[in-house]
Design a protein around this motif. Structure first.
Motif, PDB file in Angstrom:
ATOM      1  N   UNK A 185       0.826  -1.208   0.000  1.00 38.93           N
ATOM      2  CA  UNK A 185       0.000   0.000   0.000  1.00 38.93           C
ATOM      3  C   UNK A 185       0.866   1.265   0.000  1.00 38.93           C
ATOM      4  N   UNK A 186       1.943   1.260   0.786  1.00 39.46           N
ATOM      5  CA  UNK A 186       2.885   2.397   0.778  1.00 39.46           C
ATOM      6  C   UNK A 186       3.445   2.588  -0.623  1.00 39.46           C
ATOM      7  N   UNK A 187       3.784   1.468  -1.259  1.00 45.48           N
ATOM      8  CA  UNK A 187       4.368   1.514  -2.603  1.00 45.48           C
ATOM      9  C   UNK A 187       3.378   2.115  -3.604  1.00 45.48           C
ATOM     10  N   UNK A 188       2.141   1.625  -3.580  1.00 50.56           N
ATOM     11  CA  UNK A 188       1.140   2.084  -4.544  1.00 50.56           C
ATOM     12  C   UNK A 188       0.790   3.548  -4.318  1.00 50.56           C
ATOM     13  N   UNK A 189       0.502   3.925  -3.073  1.00 52.21           N
ATOM     14  CA  UNK A 189       0.133   5.311  -2.782  1.00 52.21           C
ATOM     15  C   UNK A 189       1.320   6.263  -2.940  1.00 52.21           C
ATOM     16  N   UNK A 190       2.509   5.786  -2.581  1.00 55.99           N
ATOM     17  CA  UNK A 190       3.689   6.639  -2.658  1.00 55.99           C
ATOM     18  C   UNK A 190       4.102   6.980  -4.072  1.00 55.99           C
ATOM     19  N   UNK A 191       3.768   6.122  -5.030  1.00 52.68           N
ATOM     20  CA  UNK A 191       4.127   6.387  -6.428  1.00 52.68           C
ATOM     21  C   UNK A 191       3.532   7.702  -6.928  1.00 52.68           C
TER      22      UNK A 191
END
Length: 473
Positions: A183-189
């Motif tokens: 989730x961090x990866x997806x939102x952080x992009x």
């Protein structure tokens, strides 16, 4: 089964094989990684760019050589006791004992790291853990230590239920740990406003100083590829599944480290977040809000559980193997009649761990890496010796590169360990840097001299049967 030795019947204990490929991958993941937790200090010590460089280069110069060595020895000798049996077969009883004893000493420090991490992560939910103490006469016991001890015994109990329980739980824990980072990866992009490679090194440090500053931390995050070898007897078709699991987990763990770290730095930078233990939780809050921070903190708690459970499975088999070979009391070689677990050695590990958790985290990690690194060097030498002594044995997996291959993969991790030791001594002094570790290593010689008479009296002399992958004698 049993065999006749010196006129007496000696039981040769073997463990029922239960672990399939998925369980092996889960246990290796928690033996080595447990997720990106702990990488924050690499960014803080070495700088953003150097941290990313270390995450990429360390698997190539440290993890891959170790995994190649482990794959060849594990498929040549897929026996319970793992590296103890490998070194004993290749270099003789003295060095085999040293490998087992040193690994056991390292386990006292390594196992104690995870209850400490569990309480550190749990303090995010229960801040009182940090400040509450109880006065018992002249001694003050912190609530953190008490909770850590409870943690140790709960999951020691789970280990006693069998390796299949550990394997199944590791698969579930893996999903719980990785979901918040996904989730961090997806939102952080969608929030990448900073250059993830800046600063490459912290102000005031040279490139080599920054490299050395983060090296021990990154080595700890990439250590443990040989851990599962001690329970090779629990693995279904180890000659096939062990190397396959190693081939899957090396790139998997590297990506699990690399992608969230790059995106997190790019999303929040390095100025507004203190990149030390727990920073990923703050990053998650910044990227997704309080709910994501809570989810990531919960994943950290589960990660500590998975790490402790996987390593207790591995380390509890070391005194079991020594007892099964006549060095330690026979009671430590007893298995539960239905679970097939060495309950007595699990209890001993839990007792030692409960005491050692009183030491600070940094000292635990350094001692674990240094003493464990010496065990790795014995394993590499064993690979070279076994190639020379038994060139015609069937090797389901073989380190590529011909006769030079084992030497090449020895030089790489040996160099990495030497650099890490150099910078540790430079920063902490000889005693704190390596002195305690040297003391731990010397206990192996003392223990061998003290326990060898018991070994001789037992009449046990077990050797590896290369055709069946079993211990006989």
């Amino acid at each position: 089964m049993s065999s006749q030795v010196a006129g007496s019947t000696v039981a040769v204990q073997t463990v029922v094989r239960k672990l399939g490929l998925g369980a092996i991958i889960g246990i290796i993941f928690f033996s080595v990684s447990g997720g990106p937790y702990g990488l924050e200090d690499v960014v803080g010590y070495s700088g953003a760019g150097m941290a990313i460089f270390l995450i990429i280069i360390t698997p190539l110069i440290y993890s891959l050589p170790i995994a190649l060595m482990v794959a060849e020895l594990a498929t040549l000798m897929p026996v319970s006791g793992g590296y103890y049996q490998w070194v004993k077969e290749g270099m003789g009883p003295f060095w085999g004992f040293q490998a087992a004893w040193w690994a056991w000493v390292a386990s006292w420090f390594d196992l104690a790291i995870y209850p400490v991490l569990f309480t550190e992560f749990s303090a995010y939910f229960f801040p009182g853990l940090e400040t509450t103490t109880f006065a018992l006469g002249p001694v003050d016991l912190s609530l953190k230590w008490i909770v850590g001890v409870i943690f140790i015994w709960i999951f020691a109990g789970m280990n006693m239920l069998g390796s299949s329980i550990v394997g199944d739980s590791s698969k579930a824990f893996l999903v719980i740990v990785l979901l918040p980072f996904l989730l961090v990866l997806v939102l952080g992009l969608f929030q990448m406003d900073y250059n993830p490679g800046t600063p490459f090194v912290p102000e005031g440090l040279s490139t080599m100083e920054a490299f050395g500053a983060g090296l021990f931390v990154i080595m700890w995050n990439y250590a443990g590829w040989d851990g599962l070898s001690t329970v090779a007897g629990d693995i279904d078709n180890p000659r096939k599944n062990y190397p396959k699991a190693l081939a899957i987990t090396i790139p998997m763990i590297t990506l699990i480290y690399l992608l969230p770290t790059v995106v997190s730095i790019a999303a929040v930078g390095t100025e507004d977040v203190e990149w030390t233990a727990g920073a990923f939780t703050l990053v998650a809050e910044s990227i997704g809000g309080r709910w994501l921070g809570l989810l990531l903190a919960f994943g950290a708690v589960v990660s500590a559980i998975g790490l402790f459970s996987a390593w207790l499975l591995s380390y509890s088999r070391i005194p079991f193997a020594l007892a099964n070979d006549g060095y330690l009391p026979p009671s430590l070689a007893k298995l539960h009649p239905t679970r097939g677990t060495p309950i007595n050695t699990i209890v001993i590990a839990a007792i030692i761990c409960s005491l050692v958790t009183l030491l600070p985290f940094g000292q635990l990690a350094a001692l674990s890496v240094l003493v464990g690194g010496c065990v790795l060097m014995l394993e590499f030498v064993t690979l070279i010796v076994m190639r020379r002594r038994f060139p015609h044995l069937e090797r389901p997996f073989k380190v590529p590169g011909g006769a030079a291959g084992p030497w090449v993969i020895l030089v790489l991790p040996a160099t990495v360990i030497s650099i890490a030791v150099y910078y540790t001594v430079l920063e902490s002094g000889f005693l704190a840097g390596v002195g305690y570790a040297v003391g731990g290593l010397l206990t192996g010689v003392i223990a061998y001299l003290a326990l060898s008479p018991a070994k001789r009296r037992s009449g046990i002399d077990k050797r590896v049967n290369f055709e069946t992958g079993e211990l006989t004698g």
